[in-house]
Design a protein around this motif. Structure first.
Motif, PDB file in Angstrom:
ATOM      1  N   ARG A  43       1.059 -38.885 -25.083  1.00 22.42           N
ATOM      2  CA  ARG A  43       0.730 -37.524 -24.630  1.00 22.42           C
ATOM      3  C   ARG A  43       1.732 -37.015 -23.597  1.00 22.42           C
ATOM      4  N   ALA A  44       2.405 -37.922 -22.912  1.00 22.33           N
ATOM      5  CA  ALA A  44       3.394 -37.519 -21.908  1.00 22.33           C
ATOM      6  C   ALA A  44       4.705 -37.051 -22.552  1.00 22.33           C
ATOM      7  N   LEU A  45       4.877 -37.301 -23.829  1.00 20.31           N
ATOM      8  CA  LEU A  45       6.102 -36.921 -24.536  1.00 20.31           C
ATOM      9  C   LEU A  45       5.991 -35.506 -25.094  1.00 20.31           C
ATOM     10  N   PRO A  46       7.147 -34.862 -25.336  1.00 15.79           N
ATOM     11  CA  PRO A  46       7.086 -33.579 -26.050  1.00 15.79           C
ATOM     12  C   PRO A  46       6.427 -33.806 -27.416  1.00 15.79           C
ATOM     13  N   PHE A  47       5.541 -32.914 -27.787  1.00 13.96           N
ATOM     14  CA  PHE A  47       4.783 -33.031 -29.043  1.00 13.96           C
ATOM     15  C   PHE A  47       3.960 -34.326 -29.091  1.00 13.96           C
ATOM     16  N   GLY A  48       3.593 -34.830 -27.931  1.00 16.42           N
ATOM     17  CA  GLY A  48       2.902 -36.106 -27.828  1.00 16.42           C
ATOM     18  C   GLY A  48       1.575 -36.154 -28.563  1.00 16.42           C
ATOM     19  N   ALA A  49       0.795 -35.075 -28.496  1.00 15.08           N
ATOM     20  CA  ALA A  49      -0.495 -35.067 -29.195  1.00 15.08           C
ATOM     21  C   ALA A  49      -0.270 -35.175 -30.697  1.00 15.08           C
ATOM     22  N   ARG A  50       0.729 -34.493 -31.201  1.00 16.81           N
ATOM     23  CA  ARG A  50       1.063 -34.551 -32.629  1.00 16.81           C
ATOM     24  C   ARG A  50       1.526 -35.965 -33.002  1.00 16.81           C
ATOM     25  N   LEU A  51       2.377 -36.556 -32.160  1.00 19.91           N
ATOM     26  CA  LEU A  51       2.872 -37.911 -32.426  1.00 19.91           C
ATOM     27  C   LEU A  51       1.725 -38.920 -32.441  1.00 19.91           C
ATOM     28  N   PHE A  52       0.845 -38.834 -31.454  1.00 19.87           N
ATOM     29  CA  PHE A  52      -0.267 -39.767 -31.402  1.00 19.87           C
ATOM     30  C   PHE A  52      -1.183 -39.586 -32.610  1.00 19.87           C
ATOM     31  N   SER A  53      -1.463 -38.361 -32.970  1.00 23.25           N
ATOM     32  CA  SER A  53      -2.344 -38.095 -34.106  1.00 23.25           C
ATOM     33  C   SER A  53      -1.763 -38.668 -35.396  1.00 23.25           C
ATOM     34  N   ALA A  54      -0.463 -38.504 -35.594  1.00 25.36           N
ATOM     35  CA  ALA A  54       0.196 -39.065 -36.783  1.00 25.36           C
ATOM     36  C   ALA A  54       0.160 -40.591 -36.742  1.00 25.36           C
ATOM     37  N   PHE A  55       0.391 -41.157 -35.575  1.00 22.87           N
ATOM     38  CA  PHE A  55       0.319 -42.608 -35.401  1.00 22.87           C
ATOM     39  C   PHE A  55      -1.081 -43.113 -35.766  1.00 22.87           C
ATOM     40  N   PHE A  56      -2.099 -42.493 -35.220  1.00 22.91           N
ATOM     41  CA  PHE A  56      -3.456 -42.959 -35.483  1.00 22.91           C
ATOM     42  C   PHE A  56      -3.862 -42.713 -36.935  1.00 22.91           C
ATOM     43  N   ALA A  57      -3.422 -41.615 -37.519  1.00 25.28           N
ATOM     44  CA  ALA A  57      -3.769 -41.304 -38.910  1.00 25.28           C
ATOM     45  C   ALA A  57      -3.217 -42.353 -39.880  1.00 25.28           C
ATOM     46  N   ARG A  58      -2.210 -43.103 -39.451  1.00 26.13           N
ATOM     47  CA  ARG A  58      -1.663 -44.161 -40.303  1.00 26.13           C
ATOM     48  C   ARG A  58      -2.645 -45.321 -40.474  1.00 26.13           C
ATOM     49  N   LYS A  59      -3.655 -45.423 -39.619  1.00 24.64           N
ATOM     50  CA  LYS A  59      -4.657 -46.496 -39.739  1.00 24.64           C
ATOM     51  C   LYS A  59      -5.353 -46.437 -41.097  1.00 24.64           C
ATOM     52  N   ALA A  60      -5.578 -45.251 -41.583  1.00 20.81           N
ATOM     53  CA  ALA A  60      -6.169 -45.050 -42.910  1.00 20.81           C
ATOM     54  C   ALA A  60      -5.433 -43.862 -43.528  1.00 20.81           C
ATOM     55  N   PRO A  61      -4.599 -44.099 -44.513  1.00 20.81           N
ATOM     56  CA  PRO A  61      -3.724 -43.035 -45.035  1.00 20.81           C
ATOM     57  C   PRO A  61      -4.438 -41.739 -45.434  1.00 20.81           C
ATOM     58  N   TYR A  62      -5.701 -41.805 -45.840  1.00 25.09           N
ATOM     59  CA  TYR A  62      -6.391 -40.575 -46.226  1.00 25.09           C
ATOM     60  C   TYR A  62      -6.646 -39.663 -45.030  1.00 25.09           C
ATOM     61  N   PHE A  63      -6.599 -40.186 -43.801  1.00 24.35           N
ATOM     62  CA  PHE A  63      -6.727 -39.320 -42.629  1.00 24.35           C
ATOM     63  C   PHE A  63      -5.614 -38.273 -42.617  1.00 24.35           C
ATOM     64  N   LYS A  64      -4.435 -38.660 -43.075  1.00 23.25           N
ATOM     65  CA  LYS A  64      -3.288 -37.751 -43.050  1.00 23.25           C
ATOM     66  C   LYS A  64      -3.512 -36.508 -43.910  1.00 23.25           C
ATOM     67  N   THR A  65      -4.397 -36.591 -44.898  1.00 27.76           N
ATOM     68  CA  THR A  65      -4.589 -35.465 -45.816  1.00 27.76           C
ATOM     69  C   THR A  65      -5.120 -34.222 -45.118  1.00 27.76           C
ATOM     70  N   ILE A  66      -5.787 -34.390 -43.987  1.00 21.69           N
ATOM     71  CA  ILE A  66      -6.319 -33.227 -43.268  1.00 21.69           C
ATOM     72  C   ILE A  66      -5.366 -32.725 -42.180  1.00 21.69           C
ATOM     73  N   LYS A  67      -4.270 -33.452 -41.952  1.00 25.98           N
ATOM     74  CA  LYS A  67      -3.309 -33.118 -40.885  1.00 25.98           C
ATOM     75  C   LYS A  67      -4.027 -32.913 -39.545  1.00 25.98           C
ATOM     76  N   PRO A  68      -4.698 -33.955 -39.060  1.00 27.78           N
ATOM     77  CA  PRO A  68      -5.503 -33.831 -37.840  1.00 27.78           C
ATOM     78  C   PRO A  68      -4.660 -33.807 -36.571  1.00 27.78           C
ATOM     79  N   LEU A  69      -5.240 -33.236 -35.542  1.00 29.77           N
ATOM     80  CA  LEU A  69      -4.645 -33.255 -34.210  1.00 29.77           C
ATOM     81  C   LEU A  69      -5.726 -33.713 -33.240  1.00 29.77           C
TER      82      LEU A  69
END
Length: 159
Positions: free
Chosen positions: A17-43
């Motif tokens: 979260r301290a990085l530029p676009f950190g929330a987006r980066l973290f969300s993409a990182f966490f969405a990798r836990k289950a690939p179907y999470f990525k289908t909704i493009k969560p933040l």
């Protein structure tokens, strides 16, 4: 040391979260836990012990034949928020696995969606533990609510 510093997911969350676009980066990182999470493009907009909030946009890829957000997209959001709050909240000697999901659809999901998952710290115990999750459209109306039960057990001893 606070609970946040002890929990691996919260350490990663605060660091990213301290990085530029950190929330987006973290969300993409966490969405990798289950690939179907990525289908909704969560933040993931908020994560702390006991609470997770995420949002996703109503867009063509998550719409059904009547133009509302489809049930599986909503359930993906519920499960992702539940997984994040579980990982951020569970005591370090325990582990969890999803067991059951009871879902109620309460209104049309005709806008962007905000999902909230919550669990009280004292709820963590061995056996079945319910986690409450709900999703709301832009006007605040709840469109789906769920109780996701996870089975909690002790982590095996390391050898």
């Amino acid at each position: 040391m606070t609970t946040d510093n002890k929990n691996y997911l919260l350490r990663i969350y605060h660091k990213m979260r301290a990085l530029p676009f950190g929330a987006r980066l973290f969300s993409a990182f966490f969405a990798r836990k289950a690939p179907y999470f990525k289908t909704i493009k969560p933040l993931i907009t908020h994560l702390e012990p006991g609470r997770c909030e995420l949002v996703f946009k109503k867009r063509k890829a998550v719409q059904n034949h009547i133009g509302t957000v489809h049930a599986i997209a909503l359930c993906n959001g519920l499960e992702m928020a539940m997984g994040a709050v579980a990982e951020a909240s569970i005591p370090p000697h325990l582990r969890w696995i999803p067991k059951e999901m009871k879902v109620s659809y309460t209104a049309k999901a005709d806008s962007d969606i905000k999902v909230t998952a919550s669990i009280a710290p004292e709820a963590w115990q061995l056996g079945d533990v319910p986690i409450q999750v709900e999703a709301a459209r832009s006007d605040g109306t709840i469109v789906i609510c769920a109780e996701i039960t996870v089975y909690v057990s002790e982590k095996p001893q390391k050898r």
